[in-house]
Design a protein around this motif. Sequence first.
Motif, PDB file in Angstrom:
ATOM      1  N   TYR A   1       0.811  -1.214   0.000  1.00  0.00           N
ATOM      2  CA  TYR A   1       0.000   0.000   0.000  1.00  0.00           C
ATOM      3  C   TYR A   1       0.849   1.271   0.000  1.00  0.00           C
ATOM      4  O   TYR A   1       0.300   2.377   0.032  1.00  0.00           O
ATOM      5  CB  TYR A   1      -0.899   0.026   1.247  1.00  0.00           C
ATOM      6  CG  TYR A   1      -1.823  -1.166   1.346  1.00  0.00           C
ATOM      7  CD1 TYR A   1      -2.805  -1.406   0.384  1.00  0.00           C
ATOM      8  CD2 TYR A   1      -1.702  -2.070   2.401  1.00  0.00           C
ATOM      9  CE1 TYR A   1      -3.640  -2.506   0.479  1.00  0.00           C
ATOM     10  CE2 TYR A   1      -2.535  -3.170   2.505  1.00  0.00           C
ATOM     11  CZ  TYR A   1      -3.498  -3.391   1.539  1.00  0.00           C
ATOM     12  OH  TYR A   1      -4.325  -4.490   1.632  1.00  0.00           O
ATOM     13  N   LEU A   2       2.183   1.149  -0.056  1.00  0.00           N
ATOM     14  CA  LEU A   2       3.049   2.323  -0.001  1.00  0.00           C
ATOM     15  C   LEU A   2       2.937   3.135  -1.281  1.00  0.00           C
ATOM     16  O   LEU A   2       2.752   2.588  -2.376  1.00  0.00           O
ATOM     17  CB  LEU A   2       4.502   1.906   0.221  1.00  0.00           C
ATOM     18  CG  LEU A   2       4.872   1.341   1.600  1.00  0.00           C
ATOM     19  CD1 LEU A   2       6.358   0.985   1.630  1.00  0.00           C
ATOM     20  CD2 LEU A   2       4.539   2.338   2.697  1.00  0.00           C
ATOM     21  N   GLY A   3       3.098   4.455  -1.108  1.00  0.00           N
ATOM     22  CA  GLY A   3       3.096   5.360  -2.250  1.00  0.00           C
ATOM     23  C   GLY A   3       4.186   6.394  -2.061  1.00  0.00           C
ATOM     24  O   GLY A   3       5.368   6.059  -2.052  1.00  0.00           O
ATOM     25  N   ASP A   4       3.792   7.637  -1.912  1.00  0.00           N
ATOM     26  CA  ASP A   4       4.747   8.715  -1.679  1.00  0.00           C
ATOM     27  C   ASP A   4       5.307   8.582  -0.262  1.00  0.00           C
ATOM     28  O   ASP A   4       4.574   8.656   0.727  1.00  0.00           O
ATOM     29  CB  ASP A   4       4.038  10.055  -1.847  1.00  0.00           C
ATOM     30  CG  ASP A   4       5.001  11.241  -1.854  1.00  0.00           C
ATOM     31  OD1 ASP A   4       6.161  11.044  -1.457  1.00  0.00           O
ATOM     32  OD2 ASP A   4       4.575  12.339  -2.251  1.00  0.00           O
ATOM     33  N   VAL A   5       6.630   8.403  -0.186  1.00  0.00           N
ATOM     34  CA  VAL A   5       7.260   8.203   1.129  1.00  0.00           C
ATOM     35  C   VAL A   5       7.710   9.527   1.756  1.00  0.00           C
ATOM     36  O   VAL A   5       8.243   9.528   2.880  1.00  0.00           O
ATOM     37  CB  VAL A   5       8.461   7.252   1.009  1.00  0.00           C
ATOM     38  CG1 VAL A   5       7.986   5.878   0.582  1.00  0.00           C
ATOM     39  CG2 VAL A   5       9.497   7.792   0.032  1.00  0.00           C
ATOM     40  N   GLY A   6       7.525  10.629   1.047  1.00  0.00           N
ATOM     41  CA  GLY A   6       7.840  11.940   1.623  1.00  0.00           C
ATOM     42  C   GLY A   6       9.315  12.083   1.967  1.00  0.00           C
ATOM     43  O   GLY A   6      10.200  11.774   1.179  1.00  0.00           O
ATOM     44  N   GLU A   7       9.570  12.545   3.220  1.00  0.00           N
ATOM     45  CA  GLU A   7      10.928  12.806   3.685  1.00  0.00           C
ATOM     46  C   GLU A   7      11.432  11.711   4.635  1.00  0.00           C
ATOM     47  O   GLU A   7      12.299  11.967   5.464  1.00  0.00           O
ATOM     48  CB  GLU A   7      10.967  14.168   4.398  1.00  0.00           C
ATOM     49  CG  GLU A   7      10.593  15.348   3.514  1.00  0.00           C
ATOM     50  CD  GLU A   7      11.541  15.530   2.338  1.00  0.00           C
ATOM     51  OE1 GLU A   7      12.746  15.199   2.498  1.00  0.00           O
ATOM     52  OE2 GLU A   7      11.094  15.977   1.268  1.00  0.00           O
ATOM     53  N   THR A   8      10.945  10.519   4.475  1.00  0.00           N
ATOM     54  CA  THR A   8      11.406   9.420   5.321  1.00  0.00           C
ATOM     55  C   THR A   8      12.906   9.219   5.136  1.00  0.00           C
ATOM     56  O   THR A   8      13.416   9.261   4.013  1.00  0.00           O
ATOM     57  CB  THR A   8      10.660   8.119   4.978  1.00  0.00           C
ATOM     58  OG1 THR A   8       9.246   8.350   5.022  1.00  0.00           O
ATOM     59  CG2 THR A   8      11.022   7.018   5.948  1.00  0.00           C
ATOM     60  N   GLU A   9      13.603   9.021   6.237  1.00  0.00           N
ATOM     61  CA  GLU A   9      15.059   8.882   6.185  1.00  0.00           C
ATOM     62  C   GLU A   9      15.461   7.647   5.393  1.00  0.00           C
ATOM     63  O   GLU A   9      14.771   6.627   5.383  1.00  0.00           O
ATOM     64  CB  GLU A   9      15.618   8.805   7.604  1.00  0.00           C
ATOM     65  CG  GLU A   9      15.384  10.073   8.429  1.00  0.00           C
ATOM     66  CD  GLU A   9      15.933   9.962   9.839  1.00  0.00           C
ATOM     67  OE1 GLU A   9      16.613   8.940  10.126  1.00  0.00           O
ATOM     68  OE2 GLU A   9      15.673  10.868  10.637  1.00  0.00           O
TER      69      GLU A   9
ATOM     70  N   HIS B   1       6.390   1.645  -8.301  1.00  0.00           N
ATOM     71  CA  HIS B   1       5.247   2.467  -7.909  1.00  0.00           C
ATOM     72  C   HIS B   1       5.649   3.488  -6.836  1.00  0.00           C
ATOM     73  O   HIS B   1       5.231   4.659  -6.895  1.00  0.00           O
ATOM     74  CB  HIS B   1       4.117   1.576  -7.383  1.00  0.00           C
ATOM     75  CG  HIS B   1       2.962   2.336  -6.819  1.00  0.00           C
ATOM     76  ND1 HIS B   1       2.100   3.069  -7.602  1.00  0.00           N
ATOM     77  CD2 HIS B   1       2.530   2.486  -5.527  1.00  0.00           C
ATOM     78  CE1 HIS B   1       1.182   3.631  -6.847  1.00  0.00           C
ATOM     79  NE2 HIS B   1       1.421   3.301  -5.575  1.00  0.00           N
ATOM     80  N   VAL B   2       6.452   3.073  -5.851  1.00  0.00           N
ATOM     81  CA  VAL B   2       6.885   4.001  -4.797  1.00  0.00           C
ATOM     82  C   VAL B   2       7.733   5.120  -5.388  1.00  0.00           C
ATOM     83  O   VAL B   2       7.557   6.306  -5.063  1.00  0.00           O
ATOM     84  CB  VAL B   2       7.665   3.239  -3.704  1.00  0.00           C
ATOM     85  CG1 VAL B   2       8.321   4.216  -2.731  1.00  0.00           C
ATOM     86  CG2 VAL B   2       6.736   2.308  -2.945  1.00  0.00           C
ATOM     87  N   GLU B   3       8.667   4.784  -6.289  1.00  0.00           N
ATOM     88  CA  GLU B   3       9.519   5.801  -6.900  1.00  0.00           C
ATOM     89  C   GLU B   3       8.705   6.770  -7.750  1.00  0.00           C
ATOM     90  O   GLU B   3       8.950   7.984  -7.725  1.00  0.00           O
ATOM     91  CB  GLU B   3      10.607   5.148  -7.740  1.00  0.00           C
ATOM     92  CG  GLU B   3      11.705   4.486  -6.930  1.00  0.00           C
ATOM     93  CD  GLU B   3      12.862   4.019  -7.791  1.00  0.00           C
ATOM     94  OE1 GLU B   3      13.997   4.399  -7.484  1.00  0.00           O
ATOM     95  OE2 GLU B   3      12.622   3.280  -8.767  1.00  0.00           O
ATOM     96  N   ASP B   4       7.755   6.230  -8.524  1.00  0.00           N
ATOM     97  CA  ASP B   4       6.962   7.102  -9.395  1.00  0.00           C
ATOM     98  C   ASP B   4       5.984   7.960  -8.584  1.00  0.00           C
ATOM     99  O   ASP B   4       5.609   9.056  -9.030  1.00  0.00           O
ATOM    100  CB  ASP B   4       6.183   6.260 -10.414  1.00  0.00           C
ATOM    101  CG  ASP B   4       7.106   5.550 -11.400  1.00  0.00           C
ATOM    102  OD1 ASP B   4       8.278   5.960 -11.521  1.00  0.00           O
ATOM    103  OD2 ASP B   4       6.647   4.568 -12.035  1.00  0.00           O
TER     104      ASP B   4
ATOM    105  N   GLY C   1       9.297  15.151  -5.929  1.00  0.00           N
ATOM    106  CA  GLY C   1      10.320  16.063  -5.444  1.00  0.00           C
ATOM    107  C   GLY C   1      11.465  15.403  -4.716  1.00  0.00           C
ATOM    108  O   GLY C   1      12.190  16.076  -3.959  1.00  0.00           O
ATOM    109  N   ARG C   2      11.673  14.111  -4.938  1.00  0.00           N
ATOM    110  CA  ARG C   2      12.763  13.417  -4.245  1.00  0.00           C
ATOM    111  C   ARG C   2      13.254  12.255  -5.093  1.00  0.00           C
ATOM    112  O   ARG C   2      12.456  11.504  -5.661  1.00  0.00           O
ATOM    113  CB  ARG C   2      12.284  12.911  -2.890  1.00  0.00           C
ATOM    114  CG  ARG C   2      13.374  12.209  -2.078  1.00  0.00           C
ATOM    115  CD  ARG C   2      12.848  11.711  -0.754  1.00  0.00           C
ATOM    116  NE  ARG C   2      13.895  11.003   0.000  1.00  0.00           N
ATOM    117  CZ  ARG C   2      13.673  10.396   1.169  1.00  0.00           C
ATOM    118  NH1 ARG C   2      12.467  10.426   1.725  1.00  0.00           N
ATOM    119  NH2 ARG C   2      14.658   9.764   1.787  1.00  0.00           N
ATOM    120  N   ASP C   3      14.579  12.095  -5.177  1.00  0.00           N
ATOM    121  CA  ASP C   3      15.207  10.999  -5.905  1.00  0.00           C
ATOM    122  C   ASP C   3      15.514   9.873  -4.922  1.00  0.00           C
ATOM    123  O   ASP C   3      16.307  10.057  -3.989  1.00  0.00           O
ATOM    124  CB  ASP C   3      16.488  11.482  -6.584  1.00  0.00           C
ATOM    125  CG  ASP C   3      17.158  10.381  -7.406  1.00  0.00           C
ATOM    126  OD1 ASP C   3      16.486   9.357  -7.674  1.00  0.00           O
ATOM    127  OD2 ASP C   3      18.335  10.550  -7.766  1.00  0.00           O
TER     128      ASP C   3
END
Length: 215
Positions: free
Chosen positions: A21-29, A47-50, A54-56
């Motif tokens: 169910y993961l998607g945009d992980v934001g600013e997770t370390e 899917h998580v990367e796409d 705003g983050r590589d």
Amino acid sequence: MRKVPSLVDLCVQVAIDNVRYLGDVGETENHLLERVLFHCTLDQLRHVEDSTKGRDLSPVSDKIWKKFYESQFGKDSMNTVIQRMKQKKVTFKWRKLYEAKLEEREKMTEDSLARIKQHYEQERAKKMSRQVQVCNKVPPSSSKRYFLGGSLYDTKSPLMKKARREFVNSREVKNLACMKRDSVIKNNSAQLPSSSSSSSPAPSKFIKPPPRRFH
């Protein structure tokens, strides 16, 4: 005594259990993402990367994509890619390398299928060309022909004359002729009158005398 998990460990475990169910992980370390993303499938990682804006994520995901490349295309192919990048002094992300290799393999598969289809069509054309063609040409009416065994043969041909002569002089034809002659003789004998009936005289007819005339 069993160590009590920390709150961070419990959160990471929950994320692993629900990785689909993961998607945009934001600013997770990154060190936490590595523990979670390692459990993703190829489609889940993509899917998580796409989904992450705003983050590589390649500093974390590149090692995972390398693992996918080796699993899909083999260790020898992976080592060849690494050697070529060292020789040319360039570096590519393993996701790009994976997708390029997958596209190359799909193209090779399509080309192979096209060659197989072309070879099949050529073989089919050869078989069709070897089939008997129906001739619509009408034979000349002057030549005498007769029907034997379901086919028309020219009686003027020397080969057919010889075959016909051998057929007429064969033992089977002569035996049939003898049998037919004996049958005709027997039939004629059965129709002749018996000797007793032929010896009996024919019945005489009564001749009436002419009447007398008186003068």
